[in-house]
Enzyme design. Structure first.
Site, PDB file in Angstrom:
ATOM      1  CB  THR A   7      -0.903   0.017   1.245  1.00 10.84           C
ATOM      2  OG1 THR A   7      -1.698  -1.171   1.270  1.00 10.84           O
ATOM      3  CG2 THR A   7      -1.800   1.247   1.245  1.00 10.84           C
ATOM      4  NE  ARG A 196       0.484   9.959  -3.670  1.00 12.99           N
ATOM      5  CZ  ARG A 196      -0.439   9.031  -3.957  1.00 12.99           C
ATOM      6  NH1 ARG A 196      -0.062   7.785  -4.190  1.00 12.99           N
ATOM      7  NH2 ARG A 196      -1.718   9.359  -4.010  1.00 12.99           N
ATOM      8  CG  ASN A 197       7.102   7.213  -4.299  1.00 17.01           C
ATOM      9  OD1 ASN A 197       6.476   6.309  -4.854  1.00 17.01           O
ATOM     10  ND2 ASN A 197       7.071   8.481  -4.730  1.00 17.01           N
ATOM     11  NE  ARG A 198       6.415   1.195   2.161  1.00 16.33           N
ATOM     12  CZ  ARG A 198       5.207   1.012   1.622  1.00 16.33           C
ATOM     13  NH1 ARG A 198       4.544   2.039   1.099  1.00 16.33           N
ATOM     14  NH2 ARG A 198       4.671  -0.188   1.592  1.00 16.33           N
ATOM     15  CG  LEU A 199      10.989   9.088  -0.354  1.00 17.59           C
ATOM     16  CD1 LEU A 199      11.176  10.082  -1.497  1.00 17.59           C
ATOM     17  CD2 LEU A 199      12.343   8.746   0.271  1.00 17.59           C
TER      18      LEU A 199
END
Length: 226
Positions: A7, A196-199
């Site tokens: 997710t 988003r994007n694990r940042l």
């Protein structure tokens, strides 16, 4: 695990420009947001659910989820049996960490520090506000101790219910002498905002001087990589 569910976190995160001046102000904002959301949506069912980690004398950690029942500028607090595993580990080492996590909001707050036992007046004040049945349960359960089967717990509940009948008065059920509470006196408070994007964002207030969570001079702010 070939069936891992992925997710992408779509939270707004948190920036240095918007974070409050003290950890107390920021924590209060996020807790209030979670409580407000719980009243209109079903994806934050327990906004006060807090995971509490302690360490035993051998350095092995334990974690469990309880309900945050105290929250002010002195730190978050909870109630428990003082002879429970968490109570005994706190007595042995004093170290504690706790986390409020709201996955649907992509937010979490982490508290690290030492545990301070709540005063008897604070504990009694909260105990008297609990429903009668919850007060009886506090007597019936010797937290963390083994018991043979569910029936033993039900029998203990029935025994104490008969001993302390409900007359609608908080004084109907006295506070057990083995029941108390603790507050996390924080050295560090981290605000995590999923993005988003694990940042993700991780903004951390670290203690630099004595003082409560609402004293700006006691804290310095830094960012950590996700």
């Amino acid at each position: 695990m070939s069936d891992v569910l992925r997710t992408d976190y779509t939270g707004e995160g948190i920036s240095e420009a918007e974070v409050a001046a003290t950890p107390w102000e920021q924590a209060r904002l996020w807790v209030d947001d979670a409580v407000a959301r719980s009243r209109v949506q079903d994806d934050v069912p327990e906004p006060y659910a807090i995971s509490v980690a302690t360490v035993d004398g051998a350095g092995r950690p334990n974690v469990r989820t309880v309900l945050m029942r105290f929250f002010d500028a002195n730190g978050p607090g909870f109630v428990t049996g003082t002879q429970s595993t968490k109570g005994l580990e706190i007595a042995a080492t004093g170290g504690i960490a706790a986390a409020l996590t709201w996955p649907a909001m992509f937010r979490a707050i982490r508290f690290r520090g030492v545990a301070e036992q709540l005063s008897r007046d604070e504990v009694a004040g909260y105990f008297g506000s609990r429903p009668w049945a919850s007060r009886i349960s506090a007597w019936a359960s010797r937290q963390s101790q083994p018991i043979e089967g569910r029936q033993g717990l039900e029998d203990a509940y029935a025994r104490y219910a008969a001993q302390f009948p409900d007359h609608g008065d908080p004084a109907d059920v006295p506070v057990p002498d083995f029941w108390g509470g603790y507050r996390v006196v924080c050295d560090e408070v981290e605000f995590w905002g999923g993005r988003r994007n694990r940042l993700h964002d991780r903004l951390v207030f670290s203690r630099v001087a004595p003082g409560p969570l609402d004293e700006a001079d006691a804290w310095t702010l830094s960012r950590r990589q996700p």
